[in-house]
Write a protein that holds these residues in place. Structure first.
Motif, PDB file in Angstrom:
ATOM      1  N   GLN A   2     -12.282   2.607 -11.562  1.00 29.33           N
ATOM      2  CA  GLN A   2     -11.882   2.977 -10.199  1.00 29.33           C
ATOM      3  C   GLN A   2     -11.755   1.723  -9.326  1.00 29.33           C
ATOM      4  OE1 GLN A   2     -14.891   5.347  -8.303  1.00 29.33           O
ATOM      5  NE2 GLN A   2     -16.544   4.424  -9.454  1.00 29.33           N
ATOM      6  N   PRO A   3     -10.972   1.816  -8.231  1.00 30.83           N
ATOM      7  CA  PRO A   3     -10.804   0.639  -7.371  1.00 30.83           C
ATOM      8  C   PRO A   3     -12.121   0.245  -6.704  1.00 30.83           C
ATOM      9  CG  PRO A   3      -9.780   2.582  -6.389  1.00 30.83           C
ATOM     10  CD  PRO A   3     -10.216   2.970  -7.756  1.00 30.83           C
ATOM     11  N   LEU A   8      -9.941  -1.530  -1.924  1.00 32.25           N
ATOM     12  CA  LEU A   8      -9.537  -0.467  -0.992  1.00 32.25           C
ATOM     13  C   LEU A   8      -9.405  -1.008   0.428  1.00 32.25           C
ATOM     14  CD1 LEU A   8     -11.767   2.482  -2.305  1.00 32.25           C
ATOM     15  CD2 LEU A   8      -9.303   2.209  -2.603  1.00 32.25           C
ATOM     16  N   TRP A  12      -6.046  -1.198   2.759  1.00 34.45           N
ATOM     17  CA  TRP A  12      -6.065  -0.599   4.111  1.00 34.45           C
ATOM     18  C   TRP A  12      -5.587  -1.622   5.152  1.00 34.45           C
ATOM     19  CZ3 TRP A  12     -10.414  -1.370   7.807  1.00 34.45           C
ATOM     20  CH2 TRP A  12     -10.269  -0.602   8.955  1.00 34.45           C
ATOM     21  N   LYS A  46       4.611   0.446   1.116  1.00 30.03           N
ATOM     22  CA  LYS A  46       3.361   1.052   1.590  1.00 30.03           C
ATOM     23  C   LYS A  46       2.984   2.255   0.713  1.00 30.03           C
ATOM     24  CE  LYS A  46       2.965   1.457   6.217  1.00 30.03           C
ATOM     25  NZ  LYS A  46       3.459   1.783   7.575  1.00 30.03           N
ATOM     26  N   SER A  47       3.990   3.053   0.353  1.00 27.72           N
ATOM     27  CA  SER A  47       3.715   4.228  -0.495  1.00 27.72           C
ATOM     28  C   SER A  47       3.159   3.805  -1.839  1.00 27.72           C
ATOM     29  CB  SER A  47       5.002   5.023  -0.735  1.00 27.72           C
ATOM     30  OG  SER A  47       5.544   5.392   0.474  1.00 27.72           O
ATOM     31  N   ILE A  50      -0.439   3.083  -1.467  1.00 29.66           N
ATOM     32  CA  ILE A  50      -1.237   4.314  -1.302  1.00 29.66           C
ATOM     33  C   ILE A  50      -1.383   5.039  -2.641  1.00 29.66           C
ATOM     34  CG2 ILE A  50      -1.246   6.616  -0.244  1.00 29.66           C
ATOM     35  CD1 ILE A  50       0.078   5.325   2.226  1.00 29.66           C
ATOM     36  N   ILE A  51      -0.241   5.167  -3.357  1.00 32.08           N
ATOM     37  CA  ILE A  51      -0.269   5.895  -4.633  1.00 32.08           C
ATOM     38  C   ILE A  51      -1.111   5.120  -5.661  1.00 32.08           C
ATOM     39  CG2 ILE A  51       1.154   6.664  -6.582  1.00 32.08           C
ATOM     40  CD1 ILE A  51       3.407   7.185  -4.537  1.00 32.08           C
ATOM     41  N   PHE A  54      -5.169   4.180  -3.348  1.00 33.34           N
ATOM     42  CA  PHE A  54      -5.885   5.316  -2.750  1.00 33.34           C
ATOM     43  C   PHE A  54      -5.836   6.542  -3.680  1.00 33.34           C
ATOM     44  CE2 PHE A  54      -5.379   3.818   1.960  1.00 33.34           C
ATOM     45  CZ  PHE A  54      -6.316   2.837   1.724  1.00 33.34           C
ATOM     46  N   MET A  55      -4.657   6.787  -4.284  1.00 36.52           N
ATOM     47  CA  MET A  55      -4.552   7.932  -5.201  1.00 36.52           C
ATOM     48  C   MET A  55      -4.893   7.488  -6.629  1.00 36.52           C
ATOM     49  SD  MET A  55      -1.087   9.559  -3.525  1.00 36.52           S
ATOM     50  CE  MET A  55      -1.159  11.313  -3.898  1.00 36.52           C
ATOM     51  N   HIS A  56      -5.308   6.247  -6.756  1.00 38.48           N
ATOM     52  CA  HIS A  56      -5.710   5.545  -7.986  1.00 38.48           C
ATOM     53  C   HIS A  56      -4.831   5.819  -9.196  1.00 38.48           C
ATOM     54  CE1 HIS A  56      -8.147   9.133  -9.021  1.00 38.48           C
ATOM     55  NE2 HIS A  56      -8.611   9.060  -7.797  1.00 38.48           N
ATOM     56  N   LEU A  57      -3.531   5.936  -8.985  1.00 40.52           N
ATOM     57  CA  LEU A  57      -2.621   6.118 -10.123  1.00 40.52           C
ATOM     58  C   LEU A  57      -2.566   4.854 -10.985  1.00 40.52           C
ATOM     59  CD1 LEU A  57      -0.760   8.386 -11.198  1.00 40.52           C
ATOM     60  CD2 LEU A  57       1.144   7.155 -10.193  1.00 40.52           C
ATOM     61  N   GLU A  60      -4.905   5.226 -13.736  1.00 41.40           N
ATOM     62  CA  GLU A  60      -4.753   6.364 -14.647  1.00 41.40           C
ATOM     63  C   GLU A  60      -3.871   5.959 -15.828  1.00 41.40           C
ATOM     64  OE1 GLU A  60      -6.479   8.882 -14.127  1.00 41.40           O
ATOM     65  OE2 GLU A  60      -6.804   9.099 -11.974  1.00 41.40           O
ATOM     66  N   LEU A  64       0.885   9.703 -17.150  1.00 47.77           N
ATOM     67  CA  LEU A  64       0.906  10.542 -15.945  1.00 47.77           C
ATOM     68  C   LEU A  64       2.047  10.109 -15.016  1.00 47.77           C
ATOM     69  CD1 LEU A  64      -0.486  12.791 -14.316  1.00 47.77           C
ATOM     70  CD2 LEU A  64      -1.926  11.050 -13.276  1.00 47.77           C
TER      71      LEU A  64
END
Lengths: 94, 203
Positions: A2-3, A8, A12, A46-47, A50-51, A54-57, A60, A64
């Motif tokens: 995880q980040p 993070l 931000w 920016k997206s 975030i993806i 923050f969404m920790h893709l 993964e 996915l």
């Protein structure tokens, strides 16, 4: 996996910074098309942050991302292909 | 000799739980909805030289920038909540989720304030405005209104999950799933803010 908190917090801070850049760019007189392209590029960047974090893709399994995003990207590109028609409509009006 | 393709993904090819996977699928489908609305708005904006530019620096751009900061900060606290829950720190998770909800509600309050200012001072309604471009009100209130509904729904969803976490009913996967929804709401605003507000600043 995880980040980290530092990762993070950096994301931000970068997102807040990019937002200020966007606001700053709104006031010089750029052409609408150029401004749109710059804003879209910043928004996509920016997206991605975030993806990814923050969404920790980013953390993964790649399967996915490959299952979810090609469809979405193709759909959005097809929609964006309609935008040049807006210029034609503008010329037809005036 | 031709080799047969075999399935090697196991029982969980994406290595995530069924709840986050379901939320990812929802997020992608909702992204299609917002993409269509945003392109519709941008099409109307680019095709019309008389498109309204009602967003003065104060309060509209100032408020919408503050709203963007609130949503980004709420995403940060939500990411911290997910991290805390994965590390088994329930109390910190609830605190971070409460901060996320508070910032979400702050976003809604500022947004409503900005809407009412546009209506009262700018004379902009769903069907008319001083530029006599009815499509502006329809697309602006439609797009930002749908997003605001998502923020309200997200705040309620997070409150339910936070209460469940506090009672020991929900686990890390539930917090992660609600976090995916919240980050998506933030992500959508990263396109609405520049495309709608910054593209139409009053000069």
């Amino acid at each position: 996996m995880q980040p980290t908190v530092r990762q993070l917090a950096s994301v931000w801070a970068a997102l807040l910074g990019f937002t200020l850049v966007e606001v700053g760019l709104a006031y010089p007189h750029l052409s609408a098309a150029l401004f749109l392209i710059v804003l879209l590029a910043l928004s996509v960047g920016k997206s991605a942050m975030i993806i990814g974090f923050f969404m920790h893709l980013k953390f993964e399994r790649r399967a996915l991302s490959l299952a979810l995003f090609p469809l979405l990207i193709v759909f959005i590109l097809v929609l964006l292909a309609l935008l040049p028609d807006a210029e034609r409509l503008r010329e037809m009006r005036f | 000799m031709e080799r047969e393709a075999t399935w090697e993904g196991g029982g969980s090819p994406f290595a995530i739980g069924v709840k986050p996977l379901g939320m990812w699928l929802f997020v992608v489908s909702d992204a299609l909805t917002f993409s269509a609305l945003l392109v519709t708005y941008t099409y109307c904006r680019l095709s019309n030289p008389d498109w309204p530019t009602p967003f003065h620096f104060s309060p509209s751009i100032l408020f919408s920038t503050a709203m963007t900061f609130l949503l980004l900060s709420s995403s940060f606290t939500m990411a911290l909540a997910v991290r805390a829950m994965k590390n088994g720190r329930r109390r910190q998770t609830v605190r971070m989720m409460a901060a996320t909800i508070a910032m979400g509600l702050g976003f809604v309050a500022l947004h409503l304030n900005e809407w009412f200012h546009l209506m009262r001072v700018g004379n902009i309604t769903l069907t008319d405005n001083p530029w006599h471009q009815p499509l502006f009100g329809a697309t602006f209130f439609g797009l930002t209104g749908l997003h605001m509904v998502h923020v309200c729904a997200g705040s309620i969803y997070l409150a339910i999950v936070a209460a469940g976490v506090a009672r020991g009913k929900f686990g890390a996967e539930d917090v992660e799933t609600s976090g995916l929804y919240w980050h998506f709401v933030d992500l959508v605003w990263m396109f609405i803010f520049p495309m709608v507000y910054l593209m139409s600043v009053a000069r």
